[in-house]
Design a protein around this motif. Sequence first.
Motif, PDB file in Angstrom:
ATOM      1  N   GLY A 103     -34.380  -2.318 -21.874  1.00 21.24           N
ATOM      2  CA  GLY A 103     -33.593  -2.861 -20.721  1.00 21.24           C
ATOM      3  C   GLY A 103     -32.345  -3.605 -21.281  1.00 21.24           C
ATOM      4  O   GLY A 103     -31.914  -3.642 -22.229  1.00 21.24           O
ATOM      5  N   GLU A 104     -32.168  -4.578 -20.257  1.00 17.06           N
ATOM      6  CA  GLU A 104     -30.968  -5.417 -20.496  1.00 17.06           C
ATOM      7  C   GLU A 104     -31.359  -6.509 -21.767  1.00 17.06           C
ATOM      8  O   GLU A 104     -30.352  -7.079 -21.939  1.00 17.06           O
ATOM      9  N   PHE A 105     -32.656  -6.693 -21.926  1.00 18.33           N
ATOM     10  CA  PHE A 105     -32.805  -7.370 -23.159  1.00 18.33           C
ATOM     11  C   PHE A 105     -32.587  -7.027 -24.549  1.00 18.33           C
ATOM     12  O   PHE A 105     -32.557  -7.760 -25.521  1.00 18.33           O
ATOM     13  N   GLY A 106     -32.273  -5.807 -24.638  1.00 21.91           N
ATOM     14  CA  GLY A 106     -31.939  -4.976 -25.853  1.00 21.91           C
ATOM     15  C   GLY A 106     -30.585  -4.842 -26.232  1.00 21.91           C
ATOM     16  O   GLY A 106     -30.221  -4.137 -27.098  1.00 21.91           O
ATOM     17  N   LEU A 107     -29.721  -5.557 -25.096  1.00 23.39           N
ATOM     18  CA  LEU A 107     -28.200  -5.262 -25.371  1.00 23.39           C
ATOM     19  C   LEU A 107     -27.487  -6.558 -25.200  1.00 23.39           C
ATOM     20  O   LEU A 107     -27.706  -7.010 -23.993  1.00 23.39           O
ATOM     21  N   ASP A 108     -26.889  -7.099 -26.101  1.00 22.64           N
ATOM     22  CA  ASP A 108     -25.926  -8.278 -25.822  1.00 22.64           C
ATOM     23  C   ASP A 108     -24.659  -7.833 -25.862  1.00 22.64           C
ATOM     24  O   ASP A 108     -24.083  -7.175 -26.698  1.00 22.64           O
ATOM     25  N   VAL A 109     -24.004  -8.226 -24.870  1.00 22.99           N
ATOM     26  CA  VAL A 109     -22.476  -7.723 -24.504  1.00 22.99           C
ATOM     27  C   VAL A 109     -21.615  -8.947 -24.565  1.00 22.99           C
ATOM     28  O   VAL A 109     -21.951  -9.810 -23.772  1.00 22.99           O
ATOM     29  N   ILE A 110     -20.779  -8.886 -25.606  1.00 30.07           N
ATOM     30  CA  ILE A 110     -19.630  -9.981 -25.876  1.00 30.07           C
ATOM     31  C   ILE A 110     -18.456  -9.531 -25.386  1.00 30.07           C
ATOM     32  O   ILE A 110     -17.957  -8.558 -25.928  1.00 30.07           O
ATOM     33  N   ASP A 111     -17.909 -10.209 -24.285  1.00 29.29           N
ATOM     34  CA  ASP A 111     -16.469  -9.924 -23.767  1.00 29.29           C
ATOM     35  C   ASP A 111     -15.452 -10.060 -25.058  1.00 29.29           C
ATOM     36  O   ASP A 111     -15.205 -11.232 -25.280  1.00 29.29           O
ATOM     37  N   GLY A 112     -14.860  -9.132 -25.538  1.00 24.03           N
ATOM     38  CA  GLY A 112     -14.065  -9.312 -26.560  1.00 24.03           C
ATOM     39  C   GLY A 112     -12.602  -9.517 -26.119  1.00 24.03           C
ATOM     40  O   GLY A 112     -11.681  -9.645 -27.157  1.00 24.03           O
ATOM     41  N   ALA A 113     -12.344  -9.339 -25.007  1.00 22.53           N
ATOM     42  CA  ALA A 113     -10.897  -9.608 -24.283  1.00 22.53           C
ATOM     43  C   ALA A 113     -10.430 -10.978 -24.636  1.00 22.53           C
ATOM     44  O   ALA A 113     -11.054 -11.890 -24.428  1.00 22.53           O
ATOM     45  N   ALA A 114      -9.409 -11.091 -25.305  1.00 34.48           N
ATOM     46  CA  ALA A 114      -8.769 -12.480 -25.663  1.00 34.48           C
ATOM     47  C   ALA A 114      -7.278 -12.914 -25.391  1.00 34.48           C
ATOM     48  O   ALA A 114      -6.661 -11.709 -25.680  1.00 34.48           O
ATOM     49  N   ASP A 115      -6.947 -13.898 -24.668  1.00 36.82           N
ATOM     50  CA  ASP A 115      -5.456 -13.990 -24.438  1.00 36.82           C
ATOM     51  C   ASP A 115      -4.943 -14.646 -25.663  1.00 36.82           C
ATOM     52  O   ASP A 115      -3.735 -14.451 -25.594  1.00 36.82           O
ATOM     53  N   ASN A 116      -5.544 -15.427 -26.663  1.00 33.28           N
ATOM     54  CA  ASN A 116      -4.732 -15.921 -27.638  1.00 33.28           C
ATOM     55  C   ASN A 116      -5.891 -15.918 -28.802  1.00 33.28           C
ATOM     56  O   ASN A 116      -6.762 -15.535 -28.839  1.00 33.28           O
ATOM     57  N   ALA A 117      -5.244 -16.491 -29.907  1.00 33.36           N
ATOM     58  CA  ALA A 117      -6.080 -16.439 -31.280  1.00 33.36           C
ATOM     59  C   ALA A 117      -7.105 -17.407 -31.247  1.00 33.36           C
ATOM     60  O   ALA A 117      -8.371 -16.869 -31.681  1.00 33.36           O
ATOM     61  N   GLU A 118      -7.056 -18.395 -30.795  1.00 37.11           N
ATOM     62  CA  GLU A 118      -8.319 -19.446 -30.308  1.00 37.11           C
ATOM     63  C   GLU A 118      -9.597 -18.574 -29.632  1.00 37.11           C
ATOM     64  O   GLU A 118     -10.760 -18.808 -30.057  1.00 37.11           O
ATOM     65  N   GLN A 119      -9.075 -18.055 -28.511  1.00 39.29           N
ATOM     66  CA  GLN A 119     -10.176 -17.130 -27.761  1.00 39.29           C
ATOM     67  C   GLN A 119     -10.578 -16.166 -28.496  1.00 39.29           C
ATOM     68  O   GLN A 119     -12.037 -15.785 -28.465  1.00 39.29           O
ATOM     69  N   ALA A 120      -9.943 -15.471 -29.430  1.00 37.95           N
ATOM     70  CA  ALA A 120     -10.465 -14.327 -30.193  1.00 37.95           C
ATOM     71  C   ALA A 120     -11.516 -15.002 -31.091  1.00 37.95           C
ATOM     72  O   ALA A 120     -12.388 -14.382 -31.438  1.00 37.95           O
ATOM     73  N   ALA A 121     -11.077 -15.925 -31.819  1.00 37.33           N
ATOM     74  CA  ALA A 121     -11.942 -16.648 -32.974  1.00 37.33           C
ATOM     75  C   ALA A 121     -13.260 -16.970 -32.092  1.00 37.33           C
ATOM     76  O   ALA A 121     -14.379 -16.970 -32.804  1.00 37.33           O
ATOM     77  N   THR A 122     -13.240 -17.533 -30.970  1.00 30.80           N
ATOM     78  CA  THR A 122     -14.483 -17.860 -30.199  1.00 30.80           C
ATOM     79  C   THR A 122     -15.359 -16.403 -30.083  1.00 30.80           C
ATOM     80  O   THR A 122     -16.478 -16.614 -30.039  1.00 30.80           O
ATOM     81  N   ARG A 123     -14.768 -15.530 -29.531  1.00 32.91           N
ATOM     82  CA  ARG A 123     -15.410 -14.126 -29.271  1.00 32.91           C
ATOM     83  C   ARG A 123     -16.000 -13.767 -30.849  1.00 32.91           C
ATOM     84  O   ARG A 123     -17.331 -13.241 -30.464  1.00 32.91           O
ATOM     85  N   ILE A 124     -15.522 -13.795 -31.748  1.00 36.40           N
ATOM     86  CA  ILE A 124     -16.102 -13.442 -33.152  1.00 36.40           C
ATOM     87  C   ILE A 124     -17.218 -14.274 -33.524  1.00 36.40           C
ATOM     88  O   ILE A 124     -18.625 -13.835 -33.866  1.00 36.40           O
ATOM     89  N   ARG A 125     -16.889 -15.668 -33.271  1.00 33.81           N
ATOM     90  CA  ARG A 125     -18.269 -16.653 -33.336  1.00 33.81           C
ATOM     91  C   ARG A 125     -19.530 -16.265 -32.416  1.00 33.81           C
ATOM     92  O   ARG A 125     -20.501 -16.403 -32.761  1.00 33.81           O
ATOM     93  N   SER A 126     -18.967 -16.062 -31.404  1.00 37.57           N
ATOM     94  CA  SER A 126     -20.140 -15.459 -30.370  1.00 37.57           C
ATOM     95  C   SER A 126     -21.005 -14.343 -30.724  1.00 37.57           C
ATOM     96  O   SER A 126     -22.034 -14.116 -30.624  1.00 37.57           O
ATOM     97  N   THR A 127     -20.257 -13.340 -31.259  1.00 37.44           N
ATOM     98  CA  THR A 127     -20.857 -12.135 -31.821  1.00 37.44           C
ATOM     99  C   THR A 127     -21.698 -12.598 -33.006  1.00 37.44           C
ATOM    100  O   THR A 127     -22.774 -12.096 -33.055  1.00 37.44           O
ATOM    101  N   ILE A 128     -21.262 -13.144 -33.890  1.00 35.59           N
ATOM    102  CA  ILE A 128     -22.153 -13.884 -34.959  1.00 35.59           C
ATOM    103  C   ILE A 128     -23.444 -14.644 -34.369  1.00 35.59           C
ATOM    104  O   ILE A 128     -24.604 -14.240 -34.920  1.00 35.59           O
ATOM    105  N   GLU A 129     -23.208 -15.236 -33.300  1.00 35.63           N
ATOM    106  CA  GLU A 129     -24.575 -15.915 -32.846  1.00 35.63           C
ATOM    107  C   GLU A 129     -25.182 -15.007 -32.305  1.00 35.63           C
ATOM    108  O   GLU A 129     -26.628 -15.081 -32.320  1.00 35.63           O
ATOM    109  N   ALA A 130     -24.785 -14.024 -31.581  1.00 38.62           N
ATOM    110  CA  ALA A 130     -25.530 -12.890 -30.945  1.00 38.62           C
ATOM    111  C   ALA A 130     -26.247 -12.111 -31.854  1.00 38.62           C
ATOM    112  O   ALA A 130     -27.524 -11.960 -31.753  1.00 38.62           O
TER     113      ALA A 130
END
Length: 117
Positions: A41-68
């Motif tokens: 179910g929903e526990f088998g899928l981690d969705v990271i919102d990859g939309a970023a307005d700037n480079a710092e947000q983009a880096a945060t999205r990548i690090r969130s993906t690493i954590e997931a």
Amino acid sequence: MPKTKATTVSPKIHAVVGSDEAEVKRVAAELAGNLTPPGAGEFGLDVIDGAADNAEQAATRIRSTIEALQTLPFFGSTKVVWLKNANFLGDDQKARSSAVQSALEEFSKNARSRYRF
């Protein structure tokens, strides 16, 4: 003590790209649904919102993906991590920024050490 055979993780990375945004979204959602472990179910899928307005947000999205990716699945032995709508991997100012390049290098090192590419 009996010998046990070590299990190996076989990570798979899929990229859905194209110029037809609606079709890319449809195919990506279908792929995520097909790859999500049955019964998880929903526990088998981690969705990271990859939309970023700037480079710092983009880096945060990548690090969130690493954590997931480093977080164990809640149920079962596998899960899907989907970096959805990533808008910082193309040839633009965000992608070329040092923050994004550094985060992508961290992602690459983490993936190699964890999965032995």
